[in-house]
Design a protein around this motif. Structure first.
Motif, PDB file in Angstrom:
ATOM      1  N   LYS A 256       0.850  -1.192   0.000  1.00 48.65           N
ATOM      2  CA  LYS A 256       0.000   0.000   0.000  1.00 48.65           C
ATOM      3  C   LYS A 256       0.882   1.236   0.000  1.00 48.65           C
ATOM      4  O   LYS A 256       1.831   1.333   0.773  1.00 48.65           O
ATOM      5  N   VAL A 257       0.552   2.176  -0.875  1.00 42.16           N
ATOM      6  CA  VAL A 257       1.309   3.424  -0.961  1.00 42.16           C
ATOM      7  C   VAL A 257       0.336   4.572  -0.717  1.00 42.16           C
ATOM      8  O   VAL A 257      -0.666   4.707  -1.421  1.00 42.16           O
ATOM      9  N   TRP A 258       0.613   5.389   0.292  1.00 40.98           N
ATOM     10  CA  TRP A 258      -0.279   6.474   0.678  1.00 40.98           C
ATOM     11  C   TRP A 258       0.104   7.753  -0.064  1.00 40.98           C
ATOM     12  O   TRP A 258       1.162   7.847  -0.684  1.00 40.98           O
ATOM     13  N   ASN A 259      -0.755   8.752   0.033  1.00 48.61           N
ATOM     14  CA  ASN A 259      -0.543  10.046  -0.637  1.00 48.61           C
ATOM     15  C   ASN A 259       0.855  10.602  -0.386  1.00 48.61           C
ATOM     16  O   ASN A 259       1.365  10.515   0.727  1.00 48.61           O
ATOM     17  N   GLU A 260       1.414  11.180  -1.446  1.00 49.34           N
ATOM     18  CA  GLU A 260       2.732  11.831  -1.414  1.00 49.34           C
ATOM     19  C   GLU A 260       3.866  10.892  -1.005  1.00 49.34           C
ATOM     20  O   GLU A 260       4.895  11.342  -0.497  1.00 49.34           O
ATOM     21  N   MET A 261       3.685   9.611  -1.190  1.00 48.54           N
ATOM     22  CA  MET A 261       4.743   8.644  -0.904  1.00 48.54           C
ATOM     23  C   MET A 261       4.959   7.783  -2.137  1.00 48.54           C
ATOM     24  O   MET A 261       4.101   7.713  -3.017  1.00 48.54           O
ATOM     25  N   ILE A 262       6.112   7.119  -2.207  1.00 50.12           N
ATOM     26  CA  ILE A 262       6.374   6.175  -3.278  1.00 50.12           C
ATOM     27  C   ILE A 262       7.146   4.989  -2.704  1.00 50.12           C
ATOM     28  O   ILE A 262       7.887   5.124  -1.741  1.00 50.12           O
ATOM     29  N   ALA A 263       6.913   3.854  -3.290  1.00 50.80           N
ATOM     30  CA  ALA A 263       7.678   2.647  -2.943  1.00 50.80           C
ATOM     31  C   ALA A 263       8.502   2.289  -4.165  1.00 50.80           C
ATOM     32  O   ALA A 263       8.096   2.565  -5.297  1.00 50.80           O
ATOM     33  N   PHE A 264       9.670   1.709  -3.941  1.00 47.37           N
ATOM     34  CA  PHE A 264      10.463   1.306  -5.098  1.00 47.37           C
ATOM     35  C   PHE A 264      11.140  -0.027  -4.857  1.00 47.37           C
ATOM     36  O   PHE A 264      11.424  -0.408  -3.738  1.00 47.37           O
ATOM     37  N   TRP A 265      11.368  -0.730  -5.955  1.00 50.10           N
ATOM     38  CA  TRP A 265      12.034  -2.023  -5.937  1.00 50.10           C
ATOM     39  C   TRP A 265      13.156  -1.999  -6.958  1.00 50.10           C
ATOM     40  O   TRP A 265      12.983  -1.530  -8.083  1.00 50.10           O
ATOM     41  N   HIS A 266      14.298  -2.509  -6.562  1.00 47.77           N
ATOM     42  CA  HIS A 266      15.426  -2.673  -7.481  1.00 47.77           C
ATOM     43  C   HIS A 266      15.189  -3.983  -8.221  1.00 47.77           C
ATOM     44  O   HIS A 266      14.992  -5.026  -7.609  1.00 47.77           O
ATOM     45  N   LEU A 267      15.221  -3.935  -9.554  1.00 51.16           N
ATOM     46  CA  LEU A 267      14.903  -5.120 -10.356  1.00 51.16           C
ATOM     47  C   LEU A 267      16.131  -5.795 -10.944  1.00 51.16           C
ATOM     48  O   LEU A 267      16.022  -6.693 -11.751  1.00 51.16           O
ATOM     49  N   GLY A 268      17.302  -5.358 -10.548  1.00 52.13           N
ATOM     50  CA  GLY A 268      18.522  -5.940 -11.092  1.00 52.13           C
ATOM     51  C   GLY A 268      19.184  -4.991 -12.063  1.00 52.13           C
ATOM     52  O   GLY A 268      18.516  -4.244 -12.764  1.00 52.13           O
ATOM     53  N   GLN A 269      20.486  -5.013 -12.102  1.00 60.33           N
ATOM     54  CA  GLN A 269      21.295  -4.109 -12.911  1.00 60.33           C
ATOM     55  C   GLN A 269      20.823  -2.685 -12.666  1.00 60.33           C
ATOM     56  O   GLN A 269      21.007  -2.180 -11.584  1.00 60.33           O
ATOM     57  N   SER A 270      20.206  -2.021 -13.626  1.00 65.97           N
ATOM     58  CA  SER A 270      19.750  -0.646 -13.373  1.00 65.97           C
ATOM     59  C   SER A 270      18.236  -0.529 -13.430  1.00 65.97           C
ATOM     60  O   SER A 270      17.689   0.563 -13.522  1.00 65.97           O
ATOM     61  N   GLY A 271      17.524  -1.640 -13.364  1.00 66.17           N
ATOM     62  CA  GLY A 271      16.069  -1.615 -13.428  1.00 66.17           C
ATOM     63  C   GLY A 271      15.441  -1.278 -12.086  1.00 66.17           C
ATOM     64  O   GLY A 271      15.887  -1.731 -11.037  1.00 66.17           O
ATOM     65  N   VAL A 272      14.390  -0.454 -12.138  1.00 64.65           N
ATOM     66  CA  VAL A 272      13.692  -0.016 -10.932  1.00 64.65           C
ATOM     67  C   VAL A 272      12.197   0.008 -11.214  1.00 64.65           C
ATOM     68  O   VAL A 272      11.774   0.369 -12.311  1.00 64.65           O
TER      69      VAL A 272
ATOM     70  N   PRO B 168       0.519   6.114  -5.260  1.00 69.71           N
ATOM     71  CA  PRO B 168      -0.890   5.864  -4.970  1.00 69.71           C
ATOM     72  C   PRO B 168      -1.750   5.704  -6.233  1.00 69.71           C
ATOM     73  O   PRO B 168      -2.784   5.061  -6.213  1.00 69.71           O
ATOM     74  N   GLU B 169      -1.319   6.265  -7.341  1.00 67.83           N
ATOM     75  CA  GLU B 169      -2.115   6.245  -8.572  1.00 67.83           C
ATOM     76  C   GLU B 169      -1.690   5.163  -9.567  1.00 67.83           C
ATOM     77  O   GLU B 169      -2.340   4.974 -10.587  1.00 67.83           O
ATOM     78  N   GLY B 170      -0.553   4.513  -9.348  1.00 71.84           N
ATOM     79  CA  GLY B 170      -0.098   3.509 -10.293  1.00 71.84           C
ATOM     80  C   GLY B 170       1.386   3.231 -10.138  1.00 71.84           C
ATOM     81  O   GLY B 170       2.003   3.612  -9.145  1.00 71.84           O
ATOM     82  N   MET B 171       1.964   2.594 -11.154  1.00 66.07           N
ATOM     83  CA  MET B 171       3.389   2.269 -11.088  1.00 66.07           C
ATOM     84  C   MET B 171       4.049   2.458 -12.445  1.00 66.07           C
ATOM     85  O   MET B 171       3.376   2.500 -13.471  1.00 66.07           O
ATOM     86  N   ILE B 172       5.375   2.555 -12.404  1.00 65.93           N
ATOM     87  CA  ILE B 172       6.167   2.708 -13.613  1.00 65.93           C
ATOM     88  C   ILE B 172       7.439   1.882 -13.456  1.00 65.93           C
ATOM     89  O   ILE B 172       8.019   1.819 -12.374  1.00 65.93           O
ATOM     90  N   CYS B 173       7.840   1.234 -14.534  1.00 63.99           N
ATOM     91  CA  CYS B 173       9.079   0.465 -14.569  1.00 63.99           C
ATOM     92  C   CYS B 173      10.100   1.233 -15.389  1.00 63.99           C
ATOM     93  O   CYS B 173       9.784   1.676 -16.496  1.00 63.99           O
ATOM     94  N   ILE B 174      11.295   1.356 -14.887  1.00 63.02           N
ATOM     95  CA  ILE B 174      12.381   2.009 -15.609  1.00 63.02           C
ATOM     96  C   ILE B 174      13.515   1.003 -15.711  1.00 63.02           C
ATOM     97  O   ILE B 174      14.008   0.513 -14.695  1.00 63.02           O
TER      98      ILE B 174
END
Length: 64
Positions: free
Chosen positions: A19-35, A40-46
């Motif tokens: 759960k991610v609340w207003n004005e906050m973000i969660a992040f996961w390292h996906l390996g090498q340089s992937g994140v 609260p509104e969605g997610m993005i993969c870089i």
């Protein structure tokens, strides 16, 4: 075998259930340089692939 990082279904479940609340973000390292960033509104993969190797390799060859 135990892994240091979650992967496959365990990682997907953790991301989905976090759960991610207003004005906050969660992040996961996906390996090498992937994140993956989740807000609260969605997610993005870089996952930048910073190299000229693709441009300089033979596109018909599968050898890397």
């Amino acid at each position: 075998m135990d892994f240091l990082y979650k992967q496959n279904e365990a990682l997907l479940f953790e991301i989905q259930e976090t759960k991610v609340w207003n004005e906050m973000i969660a992040f996961w390292h996906l390996g090498q340089s992937g994140v993956l960033l989740k807000g609260p509104e969605g997610m993005i993969c870089i996952d930048p692939y910073l190299t000229y190797r693709i441009e300089t390799s033979d596109p018909l060859s599968r050898k890397c």
